[in-house]
Write an enzyme that holds these catalytic residues in place. Structure first.
Site, short mmCIF file in Angstrom:
data_model
loop_
_atom_site.label_atom_id
_atom_site.label_comp_id
_atom_site.label_asym_id
_atom_site.label_seq_id
_atom_site.Cartn_x
_atom_site.Cartn_y
_atom_site.Cartn_z
N LYS A 1 -0.94 -6.28 -1.60
CA LYS A 1 -0.63 -7.25 -0.54
C LYS A 1 -1.12 -6.73 0.81
CE LYS A 1 3.93 -5.21 0.15
NZ LYS A 1 5.32 -5.21 -0.34
N TYR B 1 -2.93 7.73 31.86
CA TYR B 1 -2.02 6.84 32.59
C TYR B 1 -0.63 7.46 32.72
CZ TYR B 1 -5.28 2.92 32.16
OH TYR B 1 -6.36 2.09 32.25
C1 LIG Z 1 5.50 -4.07 -1.21
C2 LIG Z 1 6.31 -4.11 -2.43
C3 LIG Z 1 6.19 -3.11 -3.39
C4 LIG Z 1 5.39 -1.85 -3.17
O1 LIG Z 1 6.16 -0.99 -2.34
P1 LIG Z 1 5.62 0.44 -1.88
O2 LIG Z 1 6.75 1.00 -1.08
O3 LIG Z 1 4.43 0.20 -1.03
O4 LIG Z 1 5.33 1.19 -3.11
C5 LIG Z 1 6.89 -3.26 -4.58
N1 LIG Z 1 7.68 -4.34 -4.79
C6 LIG Z 1 7.84 -5.31 -3.87
C7 LIG Z 1 8.73 -6.45 -4.16
C8 LIG Z 1 7.19 -5.23 -2.65
O5 LIG Z 1 7.35 -6.17 -1.74
#
Ligand SMILES: *Cc1c(COP(=O)(O)O)cnc(C)c1O
Length: 367
Positions: free
Chosen positions: A35, A265
Protein backbone atom coordinates in the site's frame (compact mmCIF):
# COMPACT_ATOMS: atom_id res chain seq x y z
CA UNK A 1 11.70 18.25 -12.77
CA UNK A 2 14.75 16.29 -11.79
CA UNK A 3 16.02 17.21 -8.34
CA UNK A 4 19.58 16.94 -7.11
CA UNK A 5 18.54 14.39 -4.50
CA UNK A 6 17.73 10.93 -5.78
CA UNK A 7 16.75 7.48 -4.65
CA UNK A 8 18.22 4.14 -5.56
CA UNK A 9 15.98 1.13 -5.23
CA UNK A 10 17.21 -2.37 -4.47
CA UNK A 11 14.68 -4.99 -5.61
CA UNK A 12 16.77 -7.91 -4.36
CA UNK A 13 16.50 -6.42 -0.85
CA UNK A 14 12.71 -6.84 -0.96
CA UNK A 15 13.03 -10.50 -1.82
CA UNK A 16 15.67 -11.04 0.83
CA UNK A 17 13.50 -9.34 3.46
CA UNK A 18 10.51 -11.47 2.47
CA UNK A 19 12.69 -14.53 3.05
CA UNK A 20 13.38 -13.18 6.56
CA UNK A 21 9.61 -12.96 7.13
CA UNK A 22 9.30 -16.58 6.04
CA UNK A 23 12.08 -17.59 8.44
CA UNK A 24 10.19 -15.87 11.27
CA UNK A 25 6.97 -17.75 10.44
CA UNK A 26 7.78 -20.97 8.58
CA UNK A 27 4.99 -22.40 6.40
CA UNK A 28 2.85 -19.28 6.83
CA UNK A 29 1.73 -17.85 3.46
CA UNK A 30 2.54 -14.17 3.08
CA UNK A 31 0.57 -11.23 1.78
CA UNK A 32 3.26 -8.70 0.88
CA UNK A 33 1.85 -5.30 1.78
CA UNK A 34 2.54 -2.70 -0.92
CA UNK A 35 0.00 0.00 0.00
CA UNK A 36 0.94 3.70 -0.07
CA UNK A 37 2.82 3.32 -3.35
CA UNK A 38 4.79 0.40 -2.00
CA UNK A 39 5.70 2.39 1.12
CA UNK A 40 7.03 5.12 -1.13
CA UNK A 41 9.08 2.85 -3.40
CA UNK A 42 6.48 2.71 -6.17
CA UNK A 43 3.42 0.45 -6.33
CA UNK A 44 4.35 -1.29 -9.55
CA UNK A 45 8.03 -1.48 -8.69
CA UNK A 46 7.23 -3.20 -5.39
CA UNK A 47 4.70 -5.50 -7.05
CA UNK A 48 7.20 -6.51 -9.71
CA UNK A 49 9.94 -7.15 -7.15
CA UNK A 50 7.72 -9.22 -4.85
CA UNK A 51 5.07 -10.89 -7.00
CA UNK A 52 6.86 -14.16 -7.75
CA UNK A 53 8.01 -14.74 -4.17
CA UNK A 54 4.76 -13.73 -2.41
CA UNK A 55 1.56 -15.68 -1.91
CA UNK A 56 -0.34 -12.50 -2.70
CA UNK A 57 -0.09 -8.73 -2.58
CA UNK A 58 -2.03 -6.46 -0.23
CA UNK A 59 -3.09 -2.86 -0.88
CA UNK A 60 -5.44 -0.49 0.94
CA UNK A 61 -7.91 0.47 -1.73
CA UNK A 62 -9.66 -0.93 -4.77
CA UNK A 63 -8.06 1.67 -7.06
CA UNK A 64 -4.60 0.38 -6.17
CA UNK A 65 -5.64 -3.18 -6.90
CA UNK A 66 -7.06 -2.11 -10.26
CA UNK A 67 -3.76 -0.46 -11.14
CA UNK A 68 -2.01 -3.75 -10.43
CA UNK A 69 -4.45 -5.68 -12.64
CA UNK A 70 -4.04 -3.09 -15.40
CA UNK A 71 -0.29 -3.63 -15.21
CA UNK A 72 -0.82 -7.35 -15.76
CA UNK A 73 -0.43 -8.69 -12.23
CA UNK A 74 -2.50 -11.87 -12.06
CA UNK A 75 -1.86 -13.18 -8.54
CA UNK A 76 -3.99 -12.95 -5.41
CA UNK A 77 -4.82 -9.40 -4.29
CA UNK A 78 -6.07 -8.39 -0.85
CA UNK A 79 -7.78 -5.01 -0.38
CA UNK A 80 -7.28 -4.04 3.27
CA UNK A 81 -9.96 -1.34 3.42
CA UNK A 82 -12.42 -3.24 1.23
CA UNK A 83 -14.96 -1.65 -1.12
CA UNK A 84 -16.23 1.87 -0.38
CA UNK A 85 -19.39 1.71 -2.49
CA UNK A 86 -21.42 -0.47 -4.78
CA UNK A 87 -19.24 0.14 -7.82
CA UNK A 88 -16.20 -1.01 -5.88
CA UNK A 89 -18.05 -4.19 -4.89
CA UNK A 90 -18.55 -4.86 -8.59
CA UNK A 91 -14.89 -4.09 -9.24
CA UNK A 92 -13.93 -6.69 -6.62
CA UNK A 93 -15.72 -9.33 -8.67
CA UNK A 94 -14.58 -8.07 -12.06
CA UNK A 95 -10.92 -7.92 -11.01
CA UNK A 96 -10.95 -10.96 -8.74
CA UNK A 97 -10.01 -9.10 -5.55
CA UNK A 98 -10.24 -10.38 -1.98
CA UNK A 99 -11.75 -7.52 0.03
CA UNK A 100 -11.40 -7.10 3.76
CA UNK A 101 -14.83 -6.19 5.15
CA UNK A 102 -14.76 -4.16 8.34
CA UNK A 103 -18.02 -2.16 8.57
CA UNK A 104 -21.75 -2.80 8.29
CA UNK A 105 -22.02 -0.17 5.54
CA UNK A 106 -19.99 -2.55 3.38
CA UNK A 107 -22.38 -5.40 4.14
CA UNK A 108 -25.23 -3.18 2.94
CA UNK A 109 -23.38 -2.66 -0.36
CA UNK A 110 -22.68 -6.37 -0.68
CA UNK A 111 -26.34 -7.20 -0.12
CA UNK A 112 -27.38 -4.67 -2.74
CA UNK A 113 -24.87 -5.92 -5.29
CA UNK A 114 -25.91 -8.02 -8.26
CA UNK A 115 -22.65 -9.98 -8.04
CA UNK A 116 -21.20 -12.29 -5.44
CA UNK A 117 -17.71 -12.15 -4.00
CA UNK A 118 -16.22 -15.64 -3.84
CA UNK A 119 -13.52 -14.89 -1.25
CA UNK A 120 -13.88 -12.33 1.52
CA UNK A 121 -12.00 -11.53 4.72
CA UNK A 122 -13.79 -10.29 7.83
CA UNK A 123 -11.85 -7.83 9.97
CA UNK A 124 -12.42 -8.07 13.71
CA UNK A 125 -11.75 -5.12 16.01
CA UNK A 126 -10.03 -6.78 18.94
CA UNK A 127 -8.86 -3.55 20.55
CA UNK A 128 -7.15 -1.35 17.97
CA UNK A 129 -10.43 0.54 17.45
CA UNK A 130 -9.56 1.54 13.91
CA UNK A 131 -11.27 -0.90 11.54
CA UNK A 132 -13.30 -4.02 12.22
CA UNK A 133 -16.45 -5.57 13.60
CA UNK A 134 -16.86 -6.18 17.30
CA UNK A 135 -16.04 -9.85 18.01
CA UNK A 136 -19.56 -10.41 19.34
CA UNK A 137 -20.93 -9.52 15.89
CA UNK A 138 -18.88 -12.19 14.10
CA UNK A 139 -21.68 -14.78 13.78
CA UNK A 140 -24.12 -12.18 12.48
CA UNK A 141 -21.64 -10.84 9.94
CA UNK A 142 -20.84 -14.31 8.65
CA UNK A 143 -24.54 -15.15 8.40
CA UNK A 144 -25.36 -11.96 6.50
CA UNK A 145 -22.57 -12.54 4.01
CA UNK A 146 -23.45 -16.17 3.42
CA UNK A 147 -27.15 -15.40 3.06
CA UNK A 148 -26.24 -13.02 0.22
CA UNK A 149 -24.10 -15.71 -1.42
CA UNK A 150 -20.69 -14.22 -0.61
CA UNK A 151 -17.63 -16.08 0.60
CA UNK A 152 -18.45 -19.43 -0.98
CA UNK A 153 -14.80 -19.82 -1.96
CA UNK A 154 -13.62 -18.75 1.49
CA UNK A 155 -14.79 -16.69 4.44
CA UNK A 156 -11.60 -15.69 6.26
CA UNK A 157 -10.76 -13.80 9.46
CA UNK A 158 -8.33 -11.03 10.27
CA UNK A 159 -7.36 -8.65 13.04
CA UNK A 160 -4.67 -6.02 13.54
CA UNK A 161 -2.46 -5.55 16.59
CA UNK A 162 -2.06 -2.13 18.19
CA UNK A 163 1.12 -2.79 20.20
CA UNK A 164 3.02 -5.53 18.37
CA UNK A 165 6.17 -3.39 18.36
CA UNK A 166 6.14 -3.67 22.17
CA UNK A 167 5.74 -7.45 22.60
CA UNK A 168 5.46 -7.18 26.40
CA UNK A 169 2.53 -4.79 26.24
CA UNK A 170 -0.51 -6.38 27.97
CA UNK A 171 -2.81 -5.34 25.13
CA UNK A 172 -1.19 -7.96 22.89
CA UNK A 173 -2.40 -10.92 24.92
CA UNK A 174 -5.87 -9.42 25.18
CA UNK A 175 -6.13 -9.00 21.40
CA UNK A 176 -4.68 -12.41 20.57
CA UNK A 177 -7.07 -14.09 23.03
CA UNK A 178 -10.09 -12.22 21.74
CA UNK A 179 -9.24 -13.19 18.17
CA UNK A 180 -8.59 -16.86 18.92
CA UNK A 181 -11.77 -17.18 20.98
CA UNK A 182 -13.91 -15.52 18.33
CA UNK A 183 -12.68 -17.34 15.25
CA UNK A 184 -12.46 -20.77 16.89
CA UNK A 185 -16.10 -21.37 15.92
CA UNK A 186 -15.49 -20.69 12.21
CA UNK A 187 -13.59 -22.34 9.39
CA UNK A 188 -11.47 -20.22 7.09
CA UNK A 189 -7.99 -18.74 7.10
CA UNK A 190 -6.77 -16.40 9.81
CA UNK A 191 -4.40 -13.43 9.62
CA UNK A 192 -2.94 -11.47 12.52
CA UNK A 193 0.68 -10.57 11.90
CA UNK A 194 2.13 -7.39 10.45
CA UNK A 195 5.94 -7.03 10.51
CA UNK A 196 6.19 -6.31 14.23
CA UNK A 197 3.93 -9.25 15.07
CA UNK A 198 6.04 -11.55 12.89
CA UNK A 199 9.14 -10.48 14.81
CA UNK A 200 7.24 -11.08 18.05
CA UNK A 201 6.57 -14.65 16.91
CA UNK A 202 2.86 -14.26 16.26
CA UNK A 203 2.72 -15.47 12.68
CA UNK A 204 0.15 -17.93 14.05
CA UNK A 205 -0.70 -15.47 16.72
CA UNK A 206 -4.38 -16.18 17.19
CA UNK A 207 -3.64 -19.71 18.40
CA UNK A 208 -6.93 -20.87 16.88
CA UNK A 209 -6.75 -23.82 14.50
CA UNK A 210 -6.60 -22.98 10.81
CA UNK A 211 -4.17 -21.68 8.24
CA UNK A 212 -2.56 -18.37 9.20
CA UNK A 213 -1.42 -15.74 6.72
CA UNK A 214 1.21 -13.08 7.47
CA UNK A 215 0.95 -9.46 6.34
CA UNK A 216 4.48 -8.05 6.37
CA UNK A 217 4.88 -4.45 5.22
CA UNK A 218 7.65 -2.25 6.58
CA UNK A 219 10.12 -5.08 7.11
CA UNK A 220 10.02 -5.88 3.38
CA UNK A 221 11.46 -2.44 2.73
CA UNK A 222 14.27 -3.09 5.20
CA UNK A 223 13.13 -1.12 8.24
CA UNK A 224 12.86 -2.91 11.54
CA UNK A 225 9.51 -2.25 13.23
CA UNK A 226 10.67 -2.81 16.80
CA UNK A 227 10.59 0.03 19.26
CA UNK A 228 14.21 -0.65 20.25
CA UNK A 229 16.93 1.38 18.53
CA UNK A 230 18.22 -0.36 15.40
CA UNK A 231 21.76 -0.47 16.78
CA UNK A 232 20.52 -2.58 19.72
CA UNK A 233 18.89 -5.28 17.64
CA UNK A 234 20.01 -8.85 18.34
CA UNK A 235 21.88 -10.98 15.83
CA UNK A 236 19.94 -13.39 13.61
CA UNK A 237 16.91 -12.66 11.46
CA UNK A 238 16.17 -9.62 13.61
CA UNK A 239 19.23 -7.80 12.38
CA UNK A 240 19.16 -9.18 8.86
CA UNK A 241 17.00 -6.70 6.96
CA UNK A 242 18.39 -4.90 3.93
CA UNK A 243 17.29 -1.44 2.85
CA UNK A 244 15.22 -1.33 -0.32
CA UNK A 245 15.79 2.41 -0.76
CA UNK A 246 18.88 4.57 -0.51
CA UNK A 247 18.38 8.34 -0.60
CA UNK A 248 21.37 10.42 -1.61
CA UNK A 249 22.08 14.04 -2.41
CA UNK A 250 25.20 15.99 -3.32
CA UNK A 251 27.16 18.45 -1.23
CA UNK A 252 26.73 21.72 -3.12
CA UNK A 253 28.75 24.07 -0.88
CA UNK A 254 31.08 24.08 2.10
CA UNK A 255 31.81 26.90 4.54
CA UNK A 256 34.60 27.23 7.07
CA UNK A 257 33.30 27.83 10.57
CA UNK A 258 35.06 29.84 13.26
CA UNK A 259 34.18 29.23 16.89
CA UNK A 260 30.97 31.10 17.69
CA UNK A 261 29.59 31.06 14.12
CA UNK A 262 26.07 29.75 13.69
CA UNK A 263 24.45 27.69 10.94
CA UNK A 264 21.08 28.09 9.27
CA UNK A 265 17.71 29.74 9.99
CA UNK A 266 17.24 30.83 13.57
CA UNK A 267 20.96 30.41 14.24
CA UNK A 268 20.08 27.34 16.31
CA UNK A 269 23.52 25.71 16.12
CA UNK A 270 26.78 27.32 17.16
CA UNK A 271 30.30 26.07 16.43
CA UNK A 272 32.41 25.67 19.57
CA UNK A 273 35.60 24.92 17.62
CA UNK A 274 36.97 25.68 14.16
CA UNK A 275 35.29 23.41 11.63
CA UNK A 276 33.50 23.13 8.31
CA UNK A 277 29.88 22.82 7.29
CA UNK A 278 28.67 21.00 4.18
CA UNK A 279 25.44 22.09 2.51
CA UNK A 280 23.53 19.14 1.06
CA UNK A 281 20.85 19.56 -1.63
CA UNK A 282 18.10 17.77 0.29
CA UNK A 283 15.41 19.49 2.30
CA UNK A 284 11.89 19.13 3.53
CA UNK A 285 10.50 19.68 0.03
CA UNK A 286 12.33 16.49 -0.92
CA UNK A 287 10.75 14.60 1.95
CA UNK A 288 13.46 15.02 4.56
CA UNK A 289 11.86 15.63 7.99
CA UNK A 290 12.01 19.34 8.84
CA UNK A 291 11.99 18.60 12.55
CA UNK A 292 15.16 16.49 12.44
CA UNK A 293 17.30 18.11 15.13
CA UNK A 294 21.02 18.81 15.16
CA UNK A 295 22.75 15.48 15.67
CA UNK A 296 20.55 13.47 13.28
CA UNK A 297 22.98 11.13 11.47
CA UNK A 298 23.98 11.67 7.84
CA UNK A 299 26.44 9.38 6.06
CA UNK A 300 29.29 11.26 4.35
CA UNK A 301 31.99 9.22 2.61
CA UNK A 302 31.20 6.27 4.83
CA UNK A 303 31.33 8.28 8.09
CA UNK A 304 28.34 9.23 10.22
CA UNK A 305 28.24 13.01 10.57
CA UNK A 306 25.73 15.07 12.51
CA UNK A 307 23.15 17.26 10.84
CA UNK A 308 23.48 20.80 12.21
CA UNK A 309 20.97 23.66 12.35
CA UNK A 310 17.49 23.71 10.89
CA UNK A 311 16.54 21.78 7.78
CA UNK A 312 15.66 24.19 4.91
CA UNK A 313 13.24 23.66 2.04
CA UNK A 314 15.76 22.05 -0.28
CA UNK A 315 18.98 22.07 1.70
CA UNK A 316 20.35 20.84 4.97
CA UNK A 317 23.68 21.32 6.72
CA UNK A 318 26.14 18.71 7.97
CA UNK A 319 29.13 19.07 10.27
CA UNK A 320 32.09 17.95 8.15
CA UNK A 321 34.70 18.20 10.95
CA UNK A 322 35.08 14.41 10.95
CA UNK A 323 35.52 14.07 7.18
CA UNK A 324 38.24 16.53 6.06
CA UNK A 325 38.35 15.04 2.55
CA UNK A 326 34.64 15.64 1.84
CA UNK A 327 34.09 18.20 -0.90
CA UNK A 328 31.52 19.74 -3.20
CA UNK A 329 30.08 17.10 -5.50
CA UNK A 330 30.36 14.21 -3.04
CA UNK A 331 27.06 12.41 -2.59
CA UNK A 332 25.91 11.87 0.95
CA UNK A 333 23.41 9.25 2.11
CA UNK A 334 20.38 10.49 4.04
CA UNK A 335 19.18 6.94 4.69
CA UNK A 336 19.52 3.51 3.13
CA UNK A 337 22.65 1.42 2.64
CA UNK A 338 24.96 2.18 5.56
CA UNK A 339 22.36 4.17 7.51
CA UNK A 340 19.11 2.42 8.49
CA UNK A 341 16.08 4.63 7.92
CA UNK A 342 14.77 3.86 11.41
CA UNK A 343 17.84 5.53 12.94
CA UNK A 344 17.10 8.74 11.10
CA UNK A 345 13.40 8.43 11.94
CA UNK A 346 14.12 7.91 15.62
CA UNK A 347 16.41 10.95 15.75
CA UNK A 348 13.73 13.03 14.02
CA UNK A 349 10.95 11.87 16.35
CA UNK A 350 9.05 9.96 13.68
CA UNK A 351 8.89 6.44 12.22
CA UNK A 352 10.50 4.88 9.19
CA UNK A 353 7.09 4.50 7.52
CA UNK A 354 6.65 8.26 7.36
CA UNK A 355 10.12 8.95 5.96
CA UNK A 356 9.79 6.29 3.26
CA UNK A 357 6.31 7.30 2.12
CA UNK A 358 7.14 11.02 2.08
CA UNK A 359 9.78 10.75 -0.59
CA UNK A 360 7.16 9.18 -2.86
CA UNK A 361 6.48 11.34 -5.92
CA UNK A 362 9.24 13.75 -4.93
CA UNK A 363 12.44 11.99 -5.87
CA UNK A 364 12.98 9.86 -8.91
CA UNK A 365 15.14 6.81 -9.06
CA UNK A 366 18.46 7.56 -10.69
CA UNK A 367 22.04 8.71 -10.35
C1 LIG B 1 -0.15 -1.69 6.73
C2 LIG B 1 -0.73 -2.94 7.24
C3 LIG B 1 0.06 -4.06 7.43
C4 LIG B 1 1.56 -4.04 7.31
O1 LIG B 1 2.08 -3.45 8.50
P1 LIG B 1 3.64 -3.24 8.73
O2 LIG B 1 3.73 -2.65 10.10
O3 LIG B 1 4.11 -2.29 7.70
O4 LIG B 1 4.27 -4.57 8.62
C5 LIG B 1 -0.56 -5.25 7.80
N1 LIG B 1 -1.90 -5.30 7.99
C6 LIG B 1 -2.70 -4.22 7.84
C7 LIG B 1 -4.15 -4.34 8.08
C8 LIG B 1 -2.15 -3.00 7.49
O5 LIG B 1 -2.91 -1.93 7.35
Amino acid sequence: MRRAASIQLHPEALRHNLSVARRLAPAVPMWSVIKAEGYGHGLLWAAQALADDSDGLAVSQVCEARALRAAGFEGALLVLQGPRDLSEVHACTEFDLQPVLHHSAQLDHLEAASVVLPVVWIKLNTGMNRLGFEPAQAPKVATRLQAAGHGQGGLHWMTHMACADEPEHPQNARQLDAFATTVAAFPGHRSVANSAALFAGWGRGGAAAGEYWGRPGIMLYGAHPASVPAEHLPEGPDGDLRPAMTVQAPIIATQPLAPGSTVGYGATWTADAPGRVGIVAMGYADGYPRHAPSGTPVLVNGELCPLIGRVSMDMLAVDLSGVPAAQVGDRVTLWGEGLPVERVARAAGTISYELLTRVADRLQPGN
